[in-house]
Scaffold this motif. Structure first.
Motif, PDB file in Angstrom:
ATOM      1  N   CYS A 140      64.300  10.680 -28.915  1.00 49.21           N
ATOM      2  CA  CYS A 140      63.048  11.374 -28.619  1.00 49.21           C
ATOM      3  C   CYS A 140      62.239  11.553 -29.903  1.00 49.21           C
ATOM      4  N   GLY A 186      59.199  13.152 -29.626  1.00 52.80           N
ATOM      5  CA  GLY A 186      58.215  14.188 -29.304  1.00 52.80           C
ATOM      6  C   GLY A 186      58.128  15.211 -30.430  1.00 52.80           C
ATOM      7  N   THR A 187      57.147  16.100 -30.325  1.00 55.36           N
ATOM      8  CA  THR A 187      56.878  17.017 -31.441  1.00 55.36           C
ATOM      9  C   THR A 187      58.076  17.899 -31.789  1.00 55.36           C
ATOM     10  N   ALA A 188      58.689  18.502 -30.764  1.00 56.01           N
ATOM     11  CA  ALA A 188      59.801  19.425 -31.045  1.00 56.01           C
ATOM     12  C   ALA A 188      60.932  18.693 -31.748  1.00 56.01           C
ATOM     13  N   CYS A 189      61.217  17.479 -31.296  1.00 57.43           N
ATOM     14  CA  CYS A 189      62.304  16.712 -31.907  1.00 57.43           C
ATOM     15  C   CYS A 189      61.914  16.234 -33.309  1.00 57.43           C
ATOM     16  N   CYS A 212      58.472  12.794 -25.491  1.00 59.60           N
ATOM     17  CA  CYS A 212      59.286  13.960 -25.120  1.00 59.60           C
ATOM     18  C   CYS A 212      60.174  13.697 -23.900  1.00 59.60           C
ATOM     19  N   LEU A 213      61.454  13.974 -24.056  1.00 59.76           N
ATOM     20  CA  LEU A 213      62.408  13.759 -22.964  1.00 59.76           C
ATOM     21  C   LEU A 213      62.498  14.979 -22.057  1.00 59.76           C
ATOM     22  N   GLY A 214      61.711  15.985 -22.362  1.00 61.63           N
ATOM     23  CA  GLY A 214      61.690  17.170 -21.502  1.00 61.63           C
ATOM     24  C   GLY A 214      62.870  18.097 -21.752  1.00 61.63           C
ATOM     25  N   ALA A 215      63.496  17.996 -22.912  1.00 56.28           N
ATOM     26  CA  ALA A 215      64.637  18.868 -23.210  1.00 56.28           C
ATOM     27  C   ALA A 215      64.431  19.494 -24.587  1.00 56.28           C
ATOM     28  N   CYS A 216      63.215  19.958 -24.817  1.00 53.59           N
ATOM     29  CA  CYS A 216      62.831  20.418 -26.155  1.00 53.59           C
ATOM     30  C   CYS A 216      63.695  21.584 -26.643  1.00 53.59           C
ATOM     31  N   VAL A 244      66.862  15.549 -29.665  1.00 56.11           N
ATOM     32  CA  VAL A 244      67.595  15.037 -28.508  1.00 56.11           C
ATOM     33  C   VAL A 244      67.613  13.514 -28.535  1.00 56.11           C
TER      34      VAL A 244
END
Ligand code: FES
Length: 389
Positions: free
Chosen positions: A295, A297-300, A336-340, A345
């Protein structure tokens, strides 16, 4: 004004997207947005829209309310068309209860049946009328469209009667091919064919659950790919669904598949290739036994996913989008994999691994490889499900 049927088929899609964007607060819609969304060449979109006589604004596009009104006007949904439902079974009841038709200018005014047990009964606001009343209702209320939800065996007879009474527009839910004079316009809804499409997808899932042994389901891959093509009209609008089907069947899209799709849809190889490479969902190389999705995405990203993906590239000696030489792993980066909440992740096949760092990630990968090799050595087909979680 006369539009080609091809344009008329596309306009409802443009309209639905415009309504959706409007709900999201957009004030404009442009040919470039439509082109990206529907994978239709922007020049073709512009040609379609040129008939609407709308003035777009540079870099913005068309004002969304004007756009919606113009498309509705062309599609005739701003005027009310009266329809009758013939056949008061479950399907007829469902159709007549669907309140959203009024948004598109369709007004159902009466319901008919030829069954003595049903005549005189009611569905919502409709009293079920006998077919003998068709002529009177059609003439009095100015009915233009008949929605046929009768059994297959009576559809032809009922349609013929309606045609004789002046109906020229038929929305046919009966699973039969209606033969009417050329001036009748018939739109068929074949629920059985739609189910068969789903049945095909269920079979594909059976294949996946069988650990990827395609041969166990429908036999030859090439044959199944050609069967998949035949589900779709030869329209470039179907490029994405065909690519998805091919990938589902083969596991990736080969060069040969690109050529076949290009032949089938009569569009250049480069165009097919361009679309296939534009979307992350499509894989153009044979995926490894384990498909690692990192992932980004931003959080990752904030929690170090760049280090993770770089370490995987070094460790596995692959670039993003490639498969290792031993075909055990392929590596890709995804949004984003939706598991932030458990970032950073990665997903390996369909399993999530969270709260990772570089050493944990490499340990997972090494364990999977060791398990894979020992199962192979033992003469087993390594399971797709993850070990060592
Ligand atoms: S950003 Fe990685 S799971 Fe959401």
């Amino acid at each position: 004004m006369d539009f080609s049927l091809r344009i008329v088929e596309r306009l409802p899609k443009y309209l639905q997207l415009a309504c959706h964007l409007k709900e999201l607060g957009h004030k404009y819609i442009s040919s470039s947005i439509l082109s990206k969304h529907f994978f239709i060449d922007q020049n073709n979109i512009k040609k379609d829209l040129s008939f609407l006589n709308l003035n777009g604004k540079p870099n913005k596009g068309y004002e969304i309310n004007e756009f919606i009104s113009a498309v509705k006007m062309v599609l005739g949904t701003t005027t009310v068309n009266k329809a009758i439902v013939v056949g008061s079974g479950n399907l007829g009841r469902a159709v007549s209860n669907y309140s959203n038709f009024t948004d598109y200018g369709l007004k159902i005014v009466a319901m008919f049946d030829d069954s003595p047990e049903k005549i005189g009964g009611s569905v919502e606001n409709f009293k079920i009328l006998p077919l003998d009343n068709l002529s009177e209702v059609i003439t009095k209320l100015g009915v233009k469209l008949a929605i046929l939800t009768v059994p297959a065996k009576s559809a032809a007879k009922v349609a013929g009667k309606l045609y004789d009474l002046g109906i020229r527009y038929f929305w046919n839910f009966a699973p039969v091919h209606l033969k009417l004079p050329d001036d009748a316009i018939i739109k068929n809804e074949n629920l059985a064919a739609s189910y068969m499409f789903l049945s095909y997808q269920i079979n594909l899932n059976t294949y996946r659950n069988n650990g990827g042994k395609i041969e166990m389901v429908n036999g030859d891959i090439e044959k199944r790919i050609y069967e998949a093509f035949n589900k779709y009209a030869k329209s470039r609008d179907n490029l994405i669904p065909i690519l998805q089907d091919v990938q589902d069947i083969r596991g990736y899209i080969s060069k040969e598949d690109i050529r076949k799709i290009s032949d089938y849809l009569n569009i250049a190889d480069s165009k097919v290739y361009g679309v296939a490479t534009f979307y992350n969902q499509f894989k153009l190389t044979q995926p490894g036994h384990y498909q690692i999705s990192v992932c980004r995405g931003t959080a990752c990203h904030v929690k170090g996913s760049l280090n993770i993906i770089n370490s995987l590239k070094d460790h596995l000696k692959v670039e993003i989008g490639q498969t290792t030489r031993d075909k055990i792993f392929s590596l890709q980066q995804v949004a984003c994999l939706g598991a932030c909440s458990i970032a950073p992740v990665i997903m390996i096949n369909d399993k999530f691994y969270g709260h990772l760092d570089v050493s944990k990630t490499l340990a997972i990968v090494d364990k999977l490889k060791a398990d894979y090799l020992s199962e192979k050595e033992a003469g087993k087909t390594p399971a797709v499900s993850m070990a060592g979680q």
